[in-house]
Design a protein around this motif. Structure first.
Motif, PDB file in Angstrom:
ATOM      1  N   SER A 172      -1.488   1.737   6.100  1.00 47.82           N
ATOM      2  CA  SER A 172      -0.844   1.258   4.880  1.00 47.82           C
ATOM      3  C   SER A 172       0.314   0.326   5.192  1.00 47.82           C
ATOM      4  O   SER A 172       0.807  -0.375   4.308  1.00 47.82           O
ATOM      5  CB  SER A 172      -0.328   2.449   4.058  1.00 47.82           C
ATOM      6  N   ARG A 199       7.419  10.836   4.646  1.00 44.07           N
ATOM      7  CA  ARG A 199       6.381  10.134   3.903  1.00 44.07           C
ATOM      8  C   ARG A 199       5.677   9.052   4.709  1.00 44.07           C
ATOM      9  O   ARG A 199       4.843   8.330   4.186  1.00 44.07           O
ATOM     10  CB  ARG A 199       6.995   9.517   2.632  1.00 44.07           C
ATOM     11  N   ALA A 205       1.828   8.070   4.344  1.00 40.50           N
ATOM     12  CA  ALA A 205       1.262   6.789   4.768  1.00 40.50           C
ATOM     13  C   ALA A 205       1.238   6.708   6.293  1.00 40.50           C
ATOM     14  O   ALA A 205       2.113   7.256   6.969  1.00 40.50           O
ATOM     15  CB  ALA A 205       2.082   5.634   4.200  1.00 40.50           C
ATOM     16  N   ALA A 259       0.789  -1.244   0.000  1.00 41.03           N
ATOM     17  CA  ALA A 259       0.000   0.000   0.000  1.00 41.03           C
ATOM     18  C   ALA A 259       0.818   1.290   0.000  1.00 41.03           C
ATOM     19  O   ALA A 259       0.472   2.223  -0.729  1.00 41.03           O
ATOM     20  CB  ALA A 259      -0.953  -0.013   1.198  1.00 41.03           C
ATOM     21  N   PRO A 260       1.907   1.420   0.777  1.00 45.55           N
ATOM     22  CA  PRO A 260       2.606   2.707   0.765  1.00 45.55           C
ATOM     23  C   PRO A 260       3.160   3.086  -0.597  1.00 45.55           C
ATOM     24  O   PRO A 260       3.231   4.276  -0.932  1.00 45.55           O
ATOM     25  CB  PRO A 260       3.747   2.494   1.777  1.00 45.55           C
ATOM     26  N   VAL A 302      -6.906   9.554   8.250  1.00 45.84           N
ATOM     27  CA  VAL A 302      -6.049   8.737   7.395  1.00 45.84           C
ATOM     28  C   VAL A 302      -6.226   9.131   5.926  1.00 45.84           C
ATOM     29  O   VAL A 302      -5.245   9.240   5.173  1.00 45.84           O
ATOM     30  CB  VAL A 302      -6.353   7.241   7.607  1.00 45.84           C
ATOM     31  N   ALA A 303      -7.459   9.346   5.511  1.00 42.87           N
ATOM     32  CA  ALA A 303      -7.713   9.761   4.130  1.00 42.87           C
ATOM     33  C   ALA A 303      -7.022  11.087   3.835  1.00 42.87           C
ATOM     34  O   ALA A 303      -6.459  11.292   2.750  1.00 42.87           O
ATOM     35  CB  ALA A 303      -9.215   9.866   3.881  1.00 42.87           C
ATOM     36  N   ARG A 354      -3.259  10.475   3.436  1.00 48.97           N
ATOM     37  CA  ARG A 354      -2.968   9.867   2.142  1.00 48.97           C
ATOM     38  C   ARG A 354      -3.054  10.880   1.016  1.00 48.97           C
ATOM     39  O   ARG A 354      -2.272  10.834   0.063  1.00 48.97           O
ATOM     40  CB  ARG A 354      -3.925   8.701   1.890  1.00 48.97           C
ATOM     41  N   SER A 355      -3.994  11.819   1.130  1.00 47.11           N
ATOM     42  CA  SER A 355      -4.096  12.856   0.098  1.00 47.11           C
ATOM     43  C   SER A 355      -2.860  13.733   0.076  1.00 47.11           C
ATOM     44  O   SER A 355      -2.563  14.372  -0.940  1.00 47.11           O
ATOM     45  CB  SER A 355      -5.347  13.716   0.343  1.00 47.11           C
ATOM     46  N   MET A 364       0.412   4.213  -3.122  1.00 45.15           N
ATOM     47  CA  MET A 364      -0.028   5.586  -2.894  1.00 45.15           C
ATOM     48  C   MET A 364       0.685   6.567  -3.824  1.00 45.15           C
ATOM     49  O   MET A 364       0.180   7.643  -4.110  1.00 45.15           O
ATOM     50  CB  MET A 364       0.246   6.003  -1.441  1.00 45.15           C
TER      51      MET A 364
END
Length: 816
Positions: free
Chosen positions: A488, A251, A415, A96-97, A406-407, A410-411, A100
């Motif tokens: 993530s 990050r 992560a 996942a990271p 969290v969203a 991520r934007s 992204m």
């Protein structure tokens, strides 16, 4: 129809490749045949229509990704595949990271291949980190005859898979390569001979770019401080931390566990690893104004005018003195856990009275009923509460707040990394709901080390791994999938526990009285074969003489002999019944000095008897007065036996244990997996982690080998100066913190994630706590009050231009 599998793999002597597949409810594992130096094959008969799920096994080690084929007709099908080792670094780049970093990719199910698509030959390849389109070129007209202007573009999915279907005559001898950004992939041409219908799965593209590296920050959520929070870091504060991270080039944000730990609402509940639910979030992290706002919106949409006019949520927080309480709690230098959790629970109960459940709430509650119901039942019993809906309400609010935070992170390209505690509290919803999955008569901990001389006793029940395996590790799979909603990546706390756990009898206080499980205990015959004149009473009972007593108790020795001991002959003594266990001593309520002496006396043994006739050397047995009293020859034999027992005897057993459990965790989600592999590390641990592609932890304050430097860190690792269990740079290396961080950033480790305190140490002009108060935890002290809070607000941190410019410069110079 005949289905043929050809797998490219240059095997070594003794290796065997297997095909494991599921069709309907039937599961089959077939040994593949050795075709040539680079190829294995197997064929099977099937009838259409069917859906085949399959993966490969190499000597029992499963490939990381399951594949799927839809069989639509009875034409023969050939699958040409590659064995991709689960430890391949490219697999890590599919987590996942790294995904992204590829926003805007189409959501394609490239793994779900149909026998018939637009052509009879389907090419599929993984290409993580790809930027721009991927093309396919080869030596036949359908592949452009090596003409770049006629190359075939593959379609990309957001999971890093690319695919294309083409019409190619059967029997074609194809040579081809993948092409990206003006260059061919490295290595020789790929080759394949097509069949009537062929699926070509090529593993990974071979573009050997500079492997990506990143930097992050590690901080407990409770340690954050903002102008909007109330006495403790809150889920809403993740937004501000993400702003700061993005501003400086960090990050990843690494958190400690955020699960509920509430047992009695005292400061001992501040221990974030003693979770009472592997699923529930901690109410202490709720941002009360956001709960108030959510209720106001819900009531506005669903409540009657008469109802909402009576007492709005705004009135509730106002009447609860929120502003004044917030100001008082935020002024404290350290976390006042008891005041914060008690006030927040009081407010949440008031807010719950105004809650109007909507469709979103009901849908979430239904989807999470499997853990919500046991958790709410546990909480009702704990709080003497009859209304379980309150706990559903609190968890829903927490879920919404963490999901939103969290969203947002991520934007910003940041992560969030979570933490998977090795255990759950004995007093937990999980133990109450699934008692068969735990050994409640035993407790987990760790053997002695430089941080805890008498070992660590965490108090958690150990896992009943055979019972968990019989259920297909369902509890673990649910737990990981639940975490993946928010994180993530995750850190496996004490990954050594998945190889073997340090198991302590429930009647013991000190971890030094534990032993490893699973293990191959010694027998009386084996001890005698080592030349040790074994006597159970001499080796397994505390060694007590007058000399030992006066060394431990001084002038109190006479009283201790009269009250706690009885003669056993030959100038030796034994403990009376009520004092033979450490819990018995603690229950006796003796003078503190006597209690401490008796606790030490009980550990003065050479062997631990785990069950009748099964013996384990006591850890550090050579440091006991019992050992000192042995003949020199017996001492040497016993010490050599203990060294063999702890460091060589169980290597194969522990490796097999880990290879049964860890792949289950890894394959449950697409989160990046990191392991905390510190402490007494078995020889098999590094190899297993490399096999599975699990990142190791490299800590400069606790190097795995003498003289190990940051430059020695492997790529598949996380590097940090210290962890939450250790002193920070200002206490440990006050004169050269910047040099330490710069060297770590320059290492080859995939991730460099120092503590927030260590980043803050770069600017002495910022507010600071005394260095000793920056330490988050001391494992040698149990229980410990987990209460560190950053000494400035996140708003001020975002505005700390001098620090932020320096961090950005260090990160840029390191290529992260």
């Amino acid at each position: 129809m005949t289905l043929r599998f050809y797998v490219q793999y240059a095997s070594a002597w003794g290796e065997q490749l297997y095909l494991s597949y599921t069709c309907g409810d039937a599961v089959s594992i077939l040994p593949m045949a050795y075709l040539d130096a680079n190829t294995w094959w197997v064929e099977l008969e099937m009838e259409a229509p069917a859906v085949l799920h399959y993966h490969y096994l190499l000597n029992g080690l499963a490939g990381k990704n399951e594949k799927r084929i839809s069989i639509t007709n009875n034409d023969d099908l050939t699958v040409r595949d590659e064995w991709v080792h689960p430890g391949a670094v490219e697999n890590v780049w599919l987590t996942a990271p790294f995904r992204m970093a590829q926003p805007g990719a189409e959501d394609a199910q490239a793994d779900n291949i149909s026998q018939r698509s637009t052509g009879n030959c389907h090419f599929k390849v993984r290409s993580p980190l790809s930027q721009g389109p991927l093309w396919l070129m080869g030596n036949i007209p359908a592949l452009g005859n090596w003409n770049e202007t006629k190359a075939v573009q593959l379609q990309c999915g957001n999971d890093g898979y690319f695919g294309v279907s083409l019409q190619i005559p059967a029997g074609s001898h194809i040579e081809y390569k993948y092409f990206r950004a003006g260059r061919y992939e490295a290595g020789e041409n790929r080759r394949v001979i097509t069949g009537t219908h062929t699926i070509v799965q090529d593993g990974f593209t071979r573009f050997y770019d500079q492997p990506p590296k990143g930097a992050g920050v590690a901080v407990p959520l409770f340690s954050l401080r903002s102008e909007r929070s109330c006495g403790v870091g809150e889920f809403a504060d993740i937004r501000l931390l993400a702003d700061w991270a993005a501003q400086t080039g960090l990050r990843m944000i690494q958190l400690l566990p955020v699960n509920d730990t509430t047992v009695n609402y005292s400061w001992t509940d501040s221990y974030p690893y003693a979770v009472i639910s592997a699923f529930a979030l901690h109410p202490v992290y709720a941002h009360l104004p956001a709960v108030e706002e959510a209720i106001a919106k819900s009531k506005g949409a669903f409540g009657s005018a008469a109802h909402t006019a009576a007492n709005t949520p705004v009135d509730i927080l106002l009447n609860a003195g929120y502003a004044a309480t917030q100001s008082r709690l935020n002024a404290a230098a350290l976390l006042d856990y008891e005041a914060v959790i008690q006030y927040k629970m009081q407010c949440l109960r008031l807010l719950h009275r105004e809650h109007v459940p909507d469709a979103a709430f009901h849908a979430w509650a239904a989807a999470n009923e499997y853990w919500l119901q046991p958790y709410a039942s546990f909480c009702c019993k704990r709080d003497n509460e009859e209304n379980a809906s309150f706990y559903y309400f609190v968890q829903y609010q927490l879920h919404c707040q963490l999901s939103e935070a969290v969203a947002y992170a991520r934007s910003k390209g940041v992560a969030i990394k979570g933490d998977l505690p090795i255990g759950v509290s004995l007093q937990s919803a999980d133990v109450a709901a699934f008692p068969g999955l735990f050994h409640t008569g035993l407790q987990a901990g760790a053997p002695p080390d430089e941080f805890a001389e008498r070992g660590q006793n965490w108090g958690f029940p150990t896992y009943n791994w055979p019972a968990m395996e019989a259920e297909g590790y369902a509890w673990w799979r649910q737990r990981l999938r639940h975490m993946a909603q928010y994180f993530s990546a995750y850190r496996i706390d004490h990954i050594l526990g998945f190889f073997r756990i340090w198991q302590i009898p429930r009647h013991a206080k000190d971890g030094i009285l534990g032993y490893f499980e699973p293990a191959l205990p010694l027998t009386k015959d084996e001890l005698q074969q080592w030349g040790i004149p074994f006597s159970r009473e001499r080796y397994c009972e505390p060694y007590i003489t007058d000399a030992v007593l006066y060394r431990l108790f001084g002038a109190q020795a006479v009283t201790v002999k009269a009250v706690c001991l009885e003669p056993s002959g030959g100038g030796h003594y034994r403990l009376l019944e009520g004092f033979r266990t450490q819990t018995g001593v603690l229950d006796a309520e003796l003078e503190p000095s006597v209690t401490e002496g008796l606790l030490c006396l009980i550990t003065n043994v050479l062997l631990i008897e785990s069950s009748p006739g099964s013996y384990h050397p006591r850890f550090h047995l050579h440091r006991t007065s019992s050992f000192e009293a042995l003949d020199t020859d017996v001492q040497q034999r016993l010490q050599k036996l203990a060294e063999h027992f702890f460091y060589f005897r169980h290597n194969e057993l522990w490796e097999l244990e880990a290879l049964r459990k860890l792949p289950v965790l890894q394959q449950a989600t697409d989160m990046l997996v990191c392991g905390e592999d510190l402490g007494m590390v078995p020889h098999s641990v590094p190899g297993v982690m490399r096999q599975l592609g699990i990142l190791s932890l490299e800590v400069e304050h606790m190097p795995k080998h003498p003289g190990r430097r940051p430059a020695d860190a492997p790529y598949l690792s996380v590097i940090t100066p210290s962890t939450h269990d250790m002193p920070t740079l200002r206490e440990w290396r006050p004169a050269d913190g910047r040099q330490v961080l710069a060297a770590q950033l320059q290492s080859q480790a995939m991730w460099c994630i120092p503590l927030l305190q260590d980043w803050l140490s770069l600017d002495a002009s910022l507010p600071q706590l005394p260095p000793e108060q920056e330490r988050i935890n001391n494992p040698a002290v149990m229980p410990w009050y987990w209460r560190y809070r950053m000494p400035l607000t996140l708003e001020a941190l975002c505005g700390a231009d001098r620090l932020n410019t320096l961090i950005g410069k260090l990160i840029k110079e390191s290529g992260r």
